[in-house]
Design a protein around this motif. Structure first.
Motif, PDB file in Angstrom:
ATOM      1  N   TYR A   8       7.956 -29.400 -36.677  1.00  0.00           N
ATOM      2  CA  TYR A   8       8.136 -30.572 -37.532  1.00  0.00           C
ATOM      3  C   TYR A   8       7.873 -31.854 -36.757  1.00  0.00           C
ATOM      4  O   TYR A   8       8.256 -31.982 -35.597  1.00  0.00           O
ATOM      5  CB  TYR A   8       9.547 -30.609 -38.112  1.00  0.00           C
ATOM      6  N   LEU A  12      14.254 -34.245 -40.760  1.00  0.00           N
ATOM      7  CA  LEU A  12      14.566 -33.144 -41.676  1.00  0.00           C
ATOM      8  C   LEU A  12      14.740 -33.596 -43.117  1.00  0.00           C
ATOM      9  O   LEU A  12      14.508 -32.808 -44.042  1.00  0.00           O
ATOM     10  CB  LEU A  12      15.814 -32.396 -41.195  1.00  0.00           C
ATOM     11  N   THR A  13      15.099 -34.843 -43.329  1.00  0.00           N
ATOM     12  CA  THR A  13      15.208 -35.327 -44.713  1.00  0.00           C
ATOM     13  C   THR A  13      13.848 -35.242 -45.419  1.00  0.00           C
ATOM     14  O   THR A  13      13.782 -34.901 -46.603  1.00  0.00           O
ATOM     15  CB  THR A  13      15.731 -36.776 -44.760  1.00  0.00           C
ATOM     16  N   ILE A  15      11.394 -33.098 -44.519  1.00  0.00           N
ATOM     17  CA  ILE A  15      11.140 -31.657 -44.649  1.00  0.00           C
ATOM     18  C   ILE A  15      11.879 -31.118 -45.872  1.00  0.00           C
ATOM     19  O   ILE A  15      11.307 -30.358 -46.668  1.00  0.00           O
ATOM     20  CB  ILE A  15      11.564 -30.909 -43.364  1.00  0.00           C
ATOM     21  N   ASP A  16      13.128 -31.513 -46.047  1.00  0.00           N
ATOM     22  CA  ASP A  16      13.911 -31.066 -47.200  1.00  0.00           C
ATOM     23  C   ASP A  16      13.303 -31.558 -48.513  1.00  0.00           C
ATOM     24  O   ASP A  16      13.316 -30.841 -49.512  1.00  0.00           O
ATOM     25  CB  ASP A  16      15.359 -31.534 -47.079  1.00  0.00           C
ATOM     26  N   PRO A  40      12.590 -20.211 -40.896  1.00  0.00           N
ATOM     27  CA  PRO A  40      12.809 -21.377 -40.036  1.00  0.00           C
ATOM     28  C   PRO A  40      13.181 -20.978 -38.616  1.00  0.00           C
ATOM     29  O   PRO A  40      13.748 -19.910 -38.382  1.00  0.00           O
ATOM     30  CB  PRO A  40      13.976 -22.098 -40.717  1.00  0.00           C
ATOM     31  N   ARG A  44      16.560 -25.856 -36.093  1.00  0.00           N
ATOM     32  CA  ARG A  44      15.602 -26.131 -37.158  1.00  0.00           C
ATOM     33  C   ARG A  44      14.602 -27.207 -36.739  1.00  0.00           C
ATOM     34  O   ARG A  44      14.628 -28.342 -37.208  1.00  0.00           O
ATOM     35  CB  ARG A  44      16.366 -26.547 -38.414  1.00  0.00           C
ATOM     36  N   THR A  45      13.658 -26.809 -35.902  1.00  0.00           N
ATOM     37  CA  THR A  45      12.613 -27.715 -35.411  1.00  0.00           C
ATOM     38  C   THR A  45      11.251 -27.365 -35.987  1.00  0.00           C
ATOM     39  O   THR A  45      10.254 -27.993 -35.653  1.00  0.00           O
ATOM     40  CB  THR A  45      12.527 -27.643 -33.879  1.00  0.00           C
TER      41      THR A  45
END
Length: 95
Positions: A8, A12-13, A15-16, A40, A44-45
């Motif tokens: 990523y 993460l926001t 990605i989500d 994943p 969580r990278t």
């Protein structure tokens, strides 16, 4: 076969936010018989995909990933020959 490592590049926001369309893309790749396993990384990278088939087909599908189109992930593809497997994966052996 191939091991695809996603890393990523965005929070993460983001990605989500892209997650639901990414999952639909994954389902299509499974339906096409390209993907064998995915999930994943921990932590969580990014994620890992095990894939099969011609490299050009895989590259085209990876380019269509919503994460790729949004510039949210980098992809590292490693090709390997599956010489040994557990019995449940014998269909994936390459002689």
């Amino acid at each position: 076969m191939f091991v695809v490592s996603l890393n990523y590049k965005v929070p993460l926001t983001e990605i989500d936010r892209l997650g639901p369309v990414h999952v639909e893309w994954l389902k299509a790749c499974y339906a096409e018989g390209i993907f064998v396993a995915s999930g994943p990384k921990r932590p969580r990278t990014g994620g890992i995909i095990i894939a099969r088939g011609p490299r050009d087909v895989l590259d085209a599908r990876l380019a269509d990933d919503p994460f790729a189109r949004a510039g949210a992930a980098d992809y590292n593809v490693t090709e390997f020959t599956a010489k040994m497997t557990v019995a449940q994966l014998d269909a994936f052996k390459e002689l």
